[in-house]
Design an enzyme around this catalytic site. Structure first.
Site, PDB file in Angstrom:
ATOM      1  N   HIS A   3       0.833  -1.208   0.000  1.00 57.46           N
ATOM      2  CA  HIS A   3       0.000   0.000   0.000  1.00 57.46           C
ATOM      3  C   HIS A   3       0.868   1.258   0.000  1.00 57.46           C
ATOM      4  O   HIS A   3       0.560   2.245  -0.674  1.00 57.46           O
ATOM      5  CB  HIS A   3      -0.909  -0.026   1.234  1.00 57.46           C
ATOM      6  CG  HIS A   3      -1.765   1.179   1.384  1.00 57.46           C
ATOM      7  ND1 HIS A   3      -1.647   2.050   2.444  1.00 57.46           N
ATOM      8  CD2 HIS A   3      -2.758   1.678   0.605  1.00 57.46           C
ATOM      9  CE1 HIS A   3      -2.520   3.028   2.321  1.00 57.46           C
ATOM     10  NE2 HIS A   3      -3.210   2.829   1.218  1.00 57.46           N
ATOM     11  N   GLU A  47       2.107   1.909  -3.511  1.00 53.99           N
ATOM     12  CA  GLU A  47       1.060   2.535  -4.331  1.00 53.99           C
ATOM     13  C   GLU A  47       1.091   4.052  -4.164  1.00 53.99           C
ATOM     14  O   GLU A  47       1.005   4.802  -5.149  1.00 53.99           O
ATOM     15  CB  GLU A  47      -0.311   1.987  -3.931  1.00 53.99           C
ATOM     16  CG  GLU A  47      -1.479   2.642  -4.641  1.00 53.99           C
ATOM     17  CD  GLU A  47      -2.717   2.761  -3.769  1.00 53.99           C
ATOM     18  OE1 GLU A  47      -3.397   3.801  -3.858  1.00 53.99           O
ATOM     19  OE2 GLU A  47      -3.006   1.824  -3.007  1.00 53.99           O
ATOM     20  N   HIS A  48       1.237   4.512  -2.930  1.00 47.17           N
ATOM     21  CA  HIS A  48       1.303   5.949  -2.670  1.00 47.17           C
ATOM     22  C   HIS A  48       2.565   6.565  -3.277  1.00 47.17           C
ATOM     23  O   HIS A  48       2.513   7.631  -3.895  1.00 47.17           O
ATOM     24  CB  HIS A  48       1.303   6.210  -1.166  1.00 47.17           C
ATOM     25  CG  HIS A  48      -0.052   6.206  -0.551  1.00 47.17           C
ATOM     26  ND1 HIS A  48      -0.623   7.320   0.010  1.00 47.17           N
ATOM     27  CD2 HIS A  48      -0.973   5.212  -0.404  1.00 47.17           C
ATOM     28  CE1 HIS A  48      -1.827   7.022   0.480  1.00 47.17           C
ATOM     29  NE2 HIS A  48      -2.057   5.737   0.240  1.00 47.17           N
ATOM     30  N   GLU A  74      -4.517   8.059   6.826  1.00 47.91           N
ATOM     31  CA  GLU A  74      -5.465   7.158   6.161  1.00 47.91           C
ATOM     32  C   GLU A  74      -5.848   6.008   7.086  1.00 47.91           C
ATOM     33  O   GLU A  74      -7.005   5.578   7.118  1.00 47.91           O
ATOM     34  CB  GLU A  74      -4.843   6.626   4.867  1.00 47.91           C
ATOM     35  CG  GLU A  74      -5.802   5.820   4.019  1.00 47.91           C
ATOM     36  CD  GLU A  74      -5.191   5.357   2.710  1.00 47.91           C
ATOM     37  OE1 GLU A  74      -5.836   4.553   2.018  1.00 47.91           O
ATOM     38  OE2 GLU A  74      -4.067   5.792   2.372  1.00 47.91           O
TER      39      GLU A  74
END
Length: 421
Positions: free
Chosen positions: A46, A49-50, A126
């Site tokens: 994840h 991805e950022h 997040e």
């Protein structure tokens, strides 16, 4: 017409031409997600991805954003348990630019130390946002406990402790291992020139190197669990999960019918009984989570604290009536029509086609023709549905998660009753 191919370095390509459209959807999917991480790595897919949006050797993050806006501004990404996707829908004339942008992000991202530090703060925010969503929490924690320490149960965003530990070296090392040619799938659907498109893909993706083959995810052991977690919110969120099938299982068509009949629509048994007849909850529905080696079938409901025990008991009655008496022919026909209608409508979107094709080729090694899928749905029988519900929808093996203001009712009593079912 759907065609599959491979680029010169082994990247798998699936293309569906839809020349009557003026738009095209393009996606790059890496067969890597939280289920491919170790415990200490959990959350790094994840994080990657950022980071791929934070600038490359060719473009700054601002320049990438400007180029995205020029082609419609809808370049997006997500991380799932078993894949990470980068995709865009744009006009056909902008496809080459879209390929260039995503190719540059995957091949030339800087993964700069300062950007890693800044983006970790964003990811931590997040995680906080996710923790504020009991609907998401009850699903994720239940899967985590059912698959007890197996990576398929890892929460996609990872823990705050893990995220804080990531640095540019660990991120690059994970990418070197997983972002390899044989682990990447490119999917295109819509209007495009096939020859020109393949030439452009070769130009921007042939630099991706091959690596060691990634081991397949082992099948996790299903563990029956019951848990509760206090959260100071108005409603109580309940998630009941049953062991189910993997994504490529032939029973998936029967499962689609089961979901439609039990809780997938406003005419479903759960919705009609618990919301419409009894008025016990505003939201109740069922859904399936299918992965490469395992799956779960869920029933989710949210309600006032004083109605928790009653709602759980009513869900149990509805499910047990289904497993005892099975589906009616009328329900079967209606569910088939509902399922086909939803699928046909979704398939009118080239973005949906692009993603569906990528998942088929990634996890089932082939993309079935649309007519083949519809034939499979229409061929589901009463016996197929009843076989599934009798095998899997067993409350003696079901798990439950409850999140909310558990001080307002006897959570211990509910969990004790559940464990004795």
């Amino acid at each position: 017409m759907i065609k599959t191919n491979k680029l010169s370095n082994g990247i798998t390509l699936v293309m569906e031409s839809m020349p009557y459209m003026q738009s095209v959807s393009f996606g790059v999917f890496v067969k890597t997600g939280s289920a491919n991480e170790t415990y200490k790595e959990n959350g790094i897919a994840h994080m990657i991805e950022h980071m791929l949006f934070k600038g490359t050797t060719n473009y700054s993050a601002k320049e990438l954003a400007d180029k995205m806006v020029e082609i419609g501004g809808n370049l997006n990404a997500y991380t799932a348990k078993e894949c990470t996707g980068f995709y865009v829908r744009t006009l056909d004339k902008h496809l080459n630019t879209a390929i260039e942008i995503i190719g540059d992000m995957l091949n030339n991202s800087l993964i700069d130390k300062k950007d890693v530090v800044k983006e970790k703060r964003v990811v931590l925010d997040e995680i906080d946002m996710y923790m504020d969503s009991p609907e998401d929490m009850v699903h994720e924690i239940l899967q985590q406990k059912i698959w007890n320490k197996h990576p398929l149960g890892y929460i996609i965003s990872g823990s705050k402790q893990n995220v804080r530990s990531f640095d540019e070296m660990s991120i690059k090392a994970f990418m070197d291992k997983h972002y390899i040619a044989q682990n990447i799938y490119i999917s295109i659907a819509g209007r495009f020139n096939e020859i020109e498109c393949i030439e452009t893909l070769e130009r921007h993706f042939s630099k991706v190197k091959a690596g060691k083959d990634i081991e397949d995810i082992e099948k996790p052991v299903y563990n029956r669990v019951a848990f509760s977690k206090f959260k100071d919110v108005e409603q109580v969120h309940v998630n009941i999960a049953f062991d189910s099938i993997a994504i490529g299982d032939d029973k998936r068509y029967a499962l689609a019918i089961v979901n439609a009949v039990l809780g997938g629509n406003v005419n479903s048994r759960l919705f009609q009984r618990i919301r419409e007849e009894l008025g016990l909850t505003y939201s109740i529905y069922s859904y399936s989570s299918c992965y490469s080696t395992a799956g779960l079938f869920h029933i989710y409901a949210t309600m006032n604290a004083n109605q928790v025990e009653c709602v759980i008991e009513e869900i149990k009655k509805v499910v047990e009536e289904f497993t005892t008496n099975g589906i009616t022919k009328r329900e079967l026909e209606v569910a088939k029509e509902q399922t086909l209608t939803e699928m046909i409508i979704s398939y009118e979107s080239n973005e949906q086609r692009m993603e569906a094709n990528s998942k088929h080729i990634m996890f089932m090694k082939e993309v079935p023709a649309f007519e083949e899928i519809t034939d499979k749905i229409m061929s589901v029988t009463v016996e197929d549905v009843n076989e599934y519900v009798k095998k899997y929808l067993d409350f003696n093996t079901a798990s439950i998660g409850i999140i909310g203001n558990t001080k307002e009712f006897s959570i211990k009593s509910i969990l004790n009753k559940w464990r004795k079912i």
